[in-house]
Design an enzyme around this catalytic site. Structure first.
Site, PDB file in Angstrom:
ATOM      1  N   LYS B  79       0.845  -1.192  -0.013  1.00  0.00           N
ATOM      2  CA  LYS B  79       0.013   0.143   0.165  1.00  0.00           C
ATOM      3  C   LYS B  79       0.826   1.384  -0.031  1.00  0.00           C
ATOM      4  O   LYS B  79       1.944   1.273   0.778  1.00  0.00           O
ATOM      5  CB  LYS B  79      -0.874   0.085   1.259  1.00  0.00           C
ATOM      6  N   SER B 159      -9.984   2.295   2.590  1.00  0.00           N
ATOM      7  CA  SER B 159      -9.151   3.089   1.700  1.00  0.00           C
ATOM      8  C   SER B 159      -7.946   2.062   0.995  1.00  0.00           C
ATOM      9  O   SER B 159      -7.467   2.298  -0.126  1.00  0.00           O
ATOM     10  CB  SER B 159      -8.133   4.063   2.462  1.00  0.00           C
ATOM     11  N   SER B 183     -10.252   0.171   7.098  1.00  0.00           N
ATOM     12  CA  SER B 183      -9.901   0.286   5.776  1.00  0.00           C
ATOM     13  C   SER B 183      -8.991  -0.752   5.264  1.00  0.00           C
ATOM     14  O   SER B 183      -8.683  -0.861   4.036  1.00  0.00           O
ATOM     15  CB  SER B 183      -8.696   1.495   5.597  1.00  0.00           C
TER      16      SER B 183
END
Lengths: 498, 493
Positions: B79, B159, B183
């Site tokens: 990420k 997210s 998330s």
């Protein structure tokens, strides 16, 4: 009670002063990063990723900085908070990479304490006074902007970013510039005793925000102004004097004092508005979520307490009560770390040399350390080599004096030679003829001759004219060319004159 | 070789160790899938050479008979919130575009140490703020899933939407995620994969771009529970560089996996039965209970009375922290600097931040600034912190009656791109089931349960006691073994 008053057109005004002293914590590393804290390095050479607030960087508290704050709190007899917490003070400025300063608003590590400022008639402090301390909290310093490096841009030096500061907040207990000056000096002395701050105001290790207001005696506190970043005792006193008079002028001309932040201008000795209350930042303080609360356990607290040295007030009391020094000498000797350090070393060396308890030689050593030795050094000026001012040499001189081998004047002469040449004091006394005569035979002979030549005065003395004793002493010393031991002369004269 | 990309973490690791295939073959296969999936926009930066380099190192080790590590030969997606040494790290924001860290986050470093390699930096919601990946400066990530009979683009959750899409679409066998208020769990749920947010403090936050420090927690997203256990074990561990890091040994979660739940009580919180929740979600919850009962657990009703206050409290606390955490992006030292002609410092801040932050980030900075302001602090921030304490106490009380909690992960399946345009509050509701565990710092995971009537995956959430990731993983495994969920998206990209 301070009798310091501003004489205004409408009568007397009293000044109310509170100080926030920022003291840089003595520590090799910064409060939340491992970067060095050394003064004077090239710009931006002592900056860690944390100090530069790179993405994802996290603060880790430096145990030594916490320890020093706790020890400082203990030294001012303050409440130590076993549970405290760091808060973020949010504002934007180019010298503040994180966009917030990590500080302690809601739960400071040190609570209420106090310190004593001593009576000083000359300075206008008629009696000892306790000044309350509100709190001490620990926080990060900011960086430095440089405006003179480029025609249109400012440069930033982050070396100072994140260095640990203690903010020591007094209560509004001071009533004159002198009291404020004494407070800063005393606080500085305590910090230096404890070793938590080097107290170097020139390098910015200590600076004060000065809060001043005025009021008619007995009335409520007036509106205060805060003058930021004042970096010497003298300037602190100047700010107070200027601000107090300015505020009195404003009030007496029908105006009101604005609660505002002001700057001190060293060149003119005046203060000017930096920002008004309306422009005051909203710092949006909140607990720093990157840090856990600081919890101090008993072992840590006892280590802090046990590591504290004897502090100025206790030392002064001991000098007076146990060593029998005068209050003046005790105060002078304990004011600075260096002074008492030299004194105690010399006292110990002298007592050992003479073979008497310290108490019995303390006054002699104190007088030597405070007036005799500095006098000699001053008179020599550049000729004196400080390297020769060893405690061993001085103890040797003091021991000869104590034994009556040399007079006070000879002690000075010998010390002069020591400072210039580094020669051994005893050797100097021997080879330079700087010894006084304690040989009773020689002195007796001289006395006998004087008494024989002054029969009339002997009669007058015996008839009750005691003052003549001094005449005989003087005559004897003169005959001995000043080298006779006065104590021996006195004793022999007393014996012979009956 | 494309079948290698159907393998998960454990299968790849064991296959490389056994010599069934080389790490290089694995890396090449996934690199190819990444390169072919530009339409999904899952990666901001692909780093095929990094993946190959790591793979070659593993193959060389194997040739020498050395230990390959618990993630040896497994290429993963990272990420873009994790700082990676020498590789651009942006948090999907314009303000950090071009920023190349000279340091490696603790979590990514731990993974490389365990033998993993990096396929690239995964797209995400900007600064991890969002539930749909629509807030990325680098464009939306698209879900590989489509509704039956529809061609409409769907959101991959957020997210960690680049992570969920990458794993679901077989661009990576696993990926890192971070979870501040759901998330990891929400994107895992809507893309039919597995993801776990461990106890707050298990994974170091050092080197992870901060959103809300008291909530941010990294975790793995993978295809199954075992893979999550393996990867979490590699990621976790005490880090002296993070003051909030847990100073506890990392348990051997992979070895400890056990789907027998005999003697365990699983709580069903009645307050999670909210109005407006899809019937399919409620059905999946019912099935989850059956599966866990079948695994030996006793199902008990519990109450978490402050649940309805959790989401509002979260949307005060997280923005408050974010407003301060994001102050460092000021154009002075790195990243974007917008310096209009003749501008002063304040102008530079305003221009830089106006250009550098997206709307959602600005919205949250404004909210956070507001709730911390003088005069509002007590009414908002202090109250929210009290609610946070009450929410945590709800869980503490619940642990008197049960060992684990079963709940839906999301109130609905993946929604269409743009589905919540202009209604951020409706979007925030997507995290309603995820946020309580975040506020309490508890381990929680999402495992796939079933497909809804539209053929879209739904997830079930298991919440555990602090430090009991093992219990959470075991319950997840029990569900996984019974759900028979093996659906994967049809390739259209």
């Amino acid at each position: 009670m301070s009798n310091y008053r501003i004489q205004g057109a409408t009568g007397e005004w009293e000044v109310v002063i509170g100080l926030e002293v920022h003291a840089q914590v003595t520590s090799n590393a910064k409060l939340f990063s491992g970067a060095s804290t050394e003064f004077g390095a090239e710009p931006n050479t002592q900056v860690s990723l944390i100090d530069a607030a790179m993405p994802g960087m996290l603060p880790v508290p430096n145990r030594e900085c916490i320890r020093q704050a706790v020890r400082t709190g203990m030294a001012i007899e303050a409440q130590i908070n076993a549970w405290s917490r760091f808060d973020r003070k949010n504002y934007f400025y180019a010298d503040l990479p994180q966009g917030y300063q990590i500080s302690q608003l809601y739960h400071p590590i040190v609570g209420e304490g106090q310190l004593l400022i001593e009576a000083d008639e000359k300075a206008g402090i008629p009696e000892d006074k306790i000044i309350g301390i509100e709190r001490i909290h620990v926080e990060q310093d900011a960086g430095k902007l440089m405006h003179d490096q480029h025609p249109t841009m400012s440069y930033v030096d982050l070396n100072r970013v994140g260095i640990a500061l203690m903010e020591i907040v007094s209560k509004p207990d001071m009533r004159s510039p002198a009291e404020a000056g004494a407070y800063v000096r005393k606080l500085r002395s305590i910090l230096r005793y404890v070793g938590s701050c080097d107290g170097n105001m020139e390098e910015g290790s200590m600076r004060a925000d000065v809060n001043v207001s005025v009021r008619k005696p007995g009335e409520e506190f007036g509106t205060r102004t805060e003058t930021k970043n004042v970096n010497s005792v003298r300037f602190v006193m100047q700010v107070i004097e200027y601000e107090a008079n300015r505020q009195v002028d404003v009030l007496e001309n029908g105006g009101t004092v604005d609660q505002e932040t002001r700057l001190f201008d060293v060149a003119s000795g005046t203060t000017r508005t930096m920002r008004s209350k309306e422009d005051a930042h909203d710092y949006r303080y909140f607990p720093d979520p990157d840090l856990l609360p600081v919890e101090l356990d008993d072992a840590f607290l006892s280590e802090c307490r046990e590591s504290l040295p004897e502090l100025p007030d206790a030392k002064r009391a001991r000098y007076e009560n146990e060593l029998g020094l005068t209050p003046y000498n005790a105060r002078e000797l304990t004011a600075e770390v260096e002074t008492f350090g030299r004194f105690e070393t010399l006292l110990s060396a002298t007592a050992t040399r003479i073979g008497k308890p310290e108490k019995q030689v303390a006054t002699q050593v104190a007088n030597w350390a405070l007036s005799v030795a500095p006098g000699v050094i001053k008179s020599l000026g550049d000729e004196a080599d400080p390297a020769h001012a060893s405690s061993g040499a001085q103890a040797s001189i003091l021991a000869m004096q104590d034994k009556g081998e040399i007079s006070g004047g000879q002690a000075k002469e010998i010390y002069e030679i020591v400072l210039k040449t580094g020669r051994d004091p005893e050797e100097i006394a021997d080879t330079e003829g700087l010894k006084q005569v304690s040989d009773t035979g020689a002195i007796e002979a001289a006395i006998d001759e004087i008494l024989a030549n002054n029969q009339d005065k002997v009669e007058q003395y015996k008839g009750g004219k005691d003052k003549l004793f001094g005449f005989f002493v003087g005559q004897t010393m003169k005959a001995m060319q000043g080298k006779a031991n006065p104590a021996v002369v006195n004793q022999l004269l007393k014996d012979k004159l009956g | 070789m494309s079948d290698l990309t159907n393998l998960g973490v454990k299968a790849i690791r064991d296959g490389v160790a056994a010599g069934d295939f080389t790490a290089r073959e694995v890396a090449e296969a996934f690199n190819a899938n990444v390169a072919a999936a530009k339409d999904l926009n899952a990666f901001i930066v692909a780093t095929p050479e990094k993946a190959l380099e790591a793979a070659d190192a593993i193959d060389a080790k194997r040739a020498k008979g050395e230990d390959l590590g618990t993630m040896g030969g497994v290429p993963i997606g990272m990420k873009d919130l994790f700082c990676t040494d020498g590789v651009q790290t942006t948090a999907a924001s314009h303000i950090l575009e071009g920023f190349v860290p000279q340091y490696e986050s603790t979590v990514s470093a731990n993974l490389w140490k365990a033998g993993a390699g990096m396929l690239g930096k995964l797209n995400m919601d900007q600064f991890a703020m969002g539930s749909s990946n629509e807030t990325s400066y680098f464009g939306n990530v698209l879900s590989p899933w489509k509704k039956d009979g529809s061609n409409a683009a769907l959101i991959p959750g957020g997210s960690s939407g680049g992570s969920s899409t990458a794993v679901a679409a077989r661009l990576a066998p696993a990926a890192t995620g971070t979870d501040t208020g759901g998330s990891i769990r929400q994107p895992a749920a809507v893309t039919g994969i597995t993801g776990i947010k461990p106890t707050y403090g298990r994974c170091s936050r050092w080197g992870v771009v901060a959103f809300a420090s008291s909530l941010d927690q990294a975790g793995p997203m993978a295809r199954d529970v075992t893979d999550c256990a393996i990867m979490l074990e590699a990621m976790a561990g005490f880090d002296p560089k993070d003051s909030t890091s847990l100073d506890m040994p990392v348990p051997e979660w992979e070895k400890g996996l056990n789907a027998d739940l005999t003697g365990k009580k699983v709580g069903i919180p009645r307050e999670y039965r909210m109005e407006g929740t899809d019937q399919a979600i409620l059905d999946s919850w019912e099935r989850g209970k059956e599966w866990l009962r079948d695994a030996g657990a006793e199902i008990v009703d519990i109450s978490l009375p402050h649940t309805k206050y959790a989401l509002p409290a979260y949307y005060i606390i997280a923005p408050a922290e974010a407003s301060s955490n994001l102050a460092r992006y000021d154009g002075v030292r790195y990243g974007l600097r917008d310096l209009p002609e003749g501008a002063g410092l304040q102008d530079m801040y305003a221009a830089t931040r106006a250009a550098g932050f997206g709307d959602e980030v600005k919205r949250r900075i404004l909210i956070g600034t507001y709730v911390l302001s003088a005069g509002f602090y007590d009414a908002y921030y202090t109250q929210a912190q009290k609610i946070r304490t009450l929410v945590a106490q709800d869980f503490e009380k619940a642990w008197g009656e049960c060992d684990l909690i079963l709940a839906p992960t999301t109130p609905n399946a993946a929604f269409p791109l743009g589905g919540f345009d202009g209604d951020p509050l409706a979007m925030y509701l997507n995290d309603v089931f995820a946020v309580p565990a975040s506020l309490a710092g508890l381990p929680a995971m999402s495992v796939p349960a079933m497909l809804n009537g539209d053929g879209l995956p739904l997830g079930l959430q298991i919440i555990g006691k602090a430090f009991d990731e093992q219990g959470v993983l075991n319950a997840g495994l029990a569900i996984e073994q019974r759900s028979g969920f093996d659906a994967k998206p049809e390739r259209w990209w």
